[in-house]
Design a protein around this motif. Structure first.
Motif, mmCIF file in Angstrom:
data_model
loop_
_atom_site.group_PDB
_atom_site.id
_atom_site.type_symbol
_atom_site.label_atom_id
_atom_site.label_comp_id
_atom_site.label_asym_id
_atom_site.label_seq_id
_atom_site.Cartn_x
_atom_site.Cartn_y
_atom_site.Cartn_z
ATOM 1 N N HIS A 188 0.835 -1.204 0.000
ATOM 2 C CA HIS A 188 0.000 0.000 0.000
ATOM 3 C C HIS A 188 0.874 1.259 0.000
ATOM 4 O O HIS A 188 0.689 2.161 -0.828
ATOM 5 C CB HIS A 188 -0.912 -0.031 1.228
ATOM 6 N N HIS A 192 1.459 4.415 -2.878
ATOM 7 C CA HIS A 192 1.441 5.886 -2.771
ATOM 8 C C HIS A 192 2.723 6.478 -3.332
ATOM 9 O O HIS A 192 2.700 7.436 -4.105
ATOM 10 C CB HIS A 192 1.294 6.312 -1.309
ATOM 11 N N HIS A 439 -7.216 7.742 -2.190
ATOM 12 C CA HIS A 439 -7.515 6.321 -1.959
ATOM 13 C C HIS A 439 -8.788 5.961 -2.710
ATOM 14 O O HIS A 439 -9.599 6.831 -3.026
ATOM 15 C CB HIS A 439 -7.753 6.036 -0.465
HETATM 16 ZN ZN LIG Z 1 -2.859 5.086 2.121
#
Ligand SMILES: [Zn+2]
Length: 478
Positions: A188, A192, A439
Motif C-alpha cells: 500500500h 502511494h 484512496h
Molecule cells: Zn494510504
C-alpha cells in the motif's frame, strides 16, 4: 540538484532525511529494480536486534531482519509488476507514528519530489511522482540516486497501548490472522510512493505550486461533471467532501472494474401469498459474518417472539420459536446483545437465514461482528420494514408463513462504483487528512489494496481480478 534549469522542473515535497547508521541496501530484481535504503539507526526498526522465530516464509531471526525481509518481498511483488529502466529508490524507516488503543497509522509514504515538463512528459504543466517521471523520461531526473520515495512504518505497533496490542504479521504468506499484514501495508505505502496520490491539497483545493497533478486529469466530481484539472480551487475543495460524487474517470480503471468489484446491493426481496404490501425489494445492511449474499438464500419468514413482541434472540431459542424458524428465515429484533449472538442462536435452532429488524428509524446499516461458526446469511432491515413484516406474519402456521424472503444482491451497481460504473474515490465529510482523495472508496467490494484502511482479506495481487491498483498506476503513465 545540478542546475537551476532542473530546479525549475521539480519540487521537493519532503525534506531529505539524514542517513543514520550504515546504509543497508536490499535490491529487488525484476522488471523494475527497487532499492530499499534502510535508514533506521542501529538497534531501531529495521535494525531491531530482538530475537524472532521464523514465521510464514520469513526466515529472519531478529525483528529487524524479518521486517527487512518482508519489505524486500513486497518490493519484489511491485518490481515484478512495474516496468522502468530506472531504479526505484526508497528511503524506509520505522518511526513513532500516531497510535491509540483503537486506531493506528500503520505507515505513511509518498514521493520525495515531483517533476513536470520533463522530456516525454505526456501532459504539460502537470506534476508526476519522482519514480513515474523517471520511468517516463527513461533517465534519472534530479540528483542521481536520490531517493524517490520516503516510507515510514509505525514502530509502536504491537505495544499493548497501540491498536489493542495487534502487531504487524511479518510472515509473507498472508496468514496474518488477527494481526496486521505487513506485506499488505508495504504494498500500500509503495503504491502511494509510486504515484497513487494527488499533490494537490484536497482540503483547500490549491494546486502544488500552481500546477495540477496527473491524478487531477482523471479525478472527476460528478456534482459538476468537471475534472479536478478544470475546477477552481473552491470546486476541488467541495469535491473532496462529496462522499459518493468523487470518481476516477479513466477508461482503463473503469473497464477493469467489473472484473474486480462485486455487482449488486444487499437487499431482501419479499414475495409469497402472504406478503401483501410488503412484497418487493427492500434495502438491507450486510453482515460482516456468515454466508455471503453472492449466493441468494430464500425461505419463509418466521418471527422469534417474546409474547407478541419481536424477540431480541439473545438467549438460546427453544420451544415454539425453535419449531417456527427451523428451515425458515428468522425475524428477530436488534438490541441488547451483539448481532453474532442473535444469528448464532437462530442458526443453532435451525434457521437458514436471519433478518435483524432495526430498533431505531433510518436506513439499515450493516451487522458488525465476527464468528466463524456462523454459516447462514443475515442482514439488517429497517425498523419500518420489520414492523410491516411482523404484521403480515399474524396468520402463519406453526411452521410456515407464506411470506417469502430472498436475501441476496440486487441490481447492477458495482460496490465501490457510482451508478454509471465509475470507480469511487474516498471523499468523506469532514475531510480526513492523509486519507481523503488519494484512496479508493471504502465501499469497494472486493476490498482493494488502496482503500484508506488495510482490510484483512487482501491478497498480494495488485492486478484484476483481485485489485485495481496497478491499472490505475498504468492509467497515469506506469
Ligand atoms: Zn494510504
Amino acid at each position: 540538484m545540478s542546475s537551476s534549469k532542473q530546479q525549475a522542473l521539480f519540487k521537493t515535497l519532503i525534506g531529505s532525511l539524514a542517513l543514520a547508521g550504515s546504509l543497508v541496501a536490499s535490491q529487488a530484481q525484476a522488471a523494475a529494480t527497487i532499492i530499499i535504503n534502510n535508514i533506521n539507526a542501529a538497534g531501531i526498526g529495521f535494525n531491531d536486534t530482538t530475537p524472532a522465530a521464523p514465521v510464514g516464509g520469513n526466515p529472519g531471526t531478529t525483528l529487524g531482519a524479518q521486517r527487512l525481509f518482508a519489505f524486500t518481498y513486497a518490493a519484489n511483488l511491485w518490481g515484478a509488476t512495474l516496468t522502468s529502466n530506472q531504479p526505484i529508490i526508497i528511503n524506509a524507516q520505522f518511526s513513532a507514528l500516531t497510535c491509540t488503543a483503537t486506531s493506528a497509522t500503520l505507515g505513511s509514504a509518498g514521493a520525495t519530489s515531483v517533476f513536470r515538463n520533463f522530456a516525454g512528459a505526456p501532459k504539460t504543466g502537470t506534476w508526476y511522482s519522482y519514480a513515474l517521471a523517471n520511468k517516463i523520461a527513461g533517465t534519472y531526473l534530479g540528483t542521481l540516486n536520490a531517493a524517490q520515495i520516503n516510507a515510514n512504518f509505525n514502530v509502536n505497533l504491537g505495544q499493548s497501548n497501540c491498536l489493542a496490542g495487534s502487531p504487524f504479521y511479518l510472515g509473507v504468506d498472508g496468514n496474518h490472522g488477527s494481526a496486521v499484514d505487513f506485506v499488505a501495508v508495504l504494498q500500500h505505502e509503495m503504491g502511494h510512493g509510486l504515484g497513487f496520490q494527488t499533490f494537490t491539497n484536497g482540503q483547500t483545493g490549491a494546486y502544488l505550486s500552481g500546477a495540477p497533478s496527473i491524478w487531477d486529469h482523471f479525478l472527476m466530481g460528478t456534482a459538476t461533471g468537471l475534472l479536478w484539472k478544470d475546477m477552481t480551487a473552491a470546486q476541488r475543495a467541495a469535491s473532496s467532501l462529496s462522499v459518493d460524487k468523487l470518481v476516477w474517470s479513466g477508461p482503463m480503471v473503469n473497464a477493469a472494474a467489473p472484473s474486480v468489484l462485486r455487482t449488486g446491493d444487499a437487499g431482501v426481496f419479499i414475495s409469497g401469498s402472504g406478503a401483501g404490501t410488503t412484497a418487493g425489494l427492500h434495502a438491507a445492511g450486510e453482515a460482516s459474518f456468515g454466508a455471503s449474499l453472492t449466493t441468494p438464500r430464500t425461505g419463509q419468514v418466521m418471527p422469534v417472539l417474546d409474547g407478541t413482541a419481536l424477540s431480541l434472540a439473545c438467549s438460546p431459542i427453544t420451544g415454539t420459536n425453535a419449531t417456527a424458524i427451523r428451515g425458515n428465515i428468522a425475524l428477530v429484533s436488534r438490541g441488547v446483545c451483539g448481532f453474532t449472538i442473535k444469528v448464532k442462536n437462530a442458526q443453532d435452532a435451525g434457521a437458514i437465514g436471519v433478518l435483524v429488524a432495526d430498533n431505531a428509524a433510518g436506513a439499515p446499516a450493516g451487522l458488525g461482528g465476527t464468528d466463524p461458526s456462523i454459516t447462514i446469511p443475515a442482514v439488517r432491515i429497517s425498523q419500518a420494514d420489520g414492523v410491516a413484516l411482523l404484521s403480515k406474519l399474524t396468520t402463519r402456521s406453526r411452521t410456515g408463513s407464506t411470506v417469502i424472503a430472498t436475501l441476496g444482491l440486487f441490481g447492477t451497481k458495482m460496490a465501490g462504483a457510482d451508478s454509471l460504473g465509475r470507480v469511487m474515490m474516498f471523499a468523506p465529510n469532514p475531510y480526513q487528512s492523509g486519507s481523503s482523495v488519494s484512496h479508493f472508496d471504502t465501499t469497494a467490494t472486493r476490498n482493494l489494496l488502496m482503500e484508506p484502511a488495510i482490510n484483512g482479506d487482501l491478497t498480494q495481487s495488485v492486478i484484476p481480478p483481485l485489485d485495481l491498483t496497478y491499472i490505475l498506476l498504468q492509467e497515469i503513465g506506469w
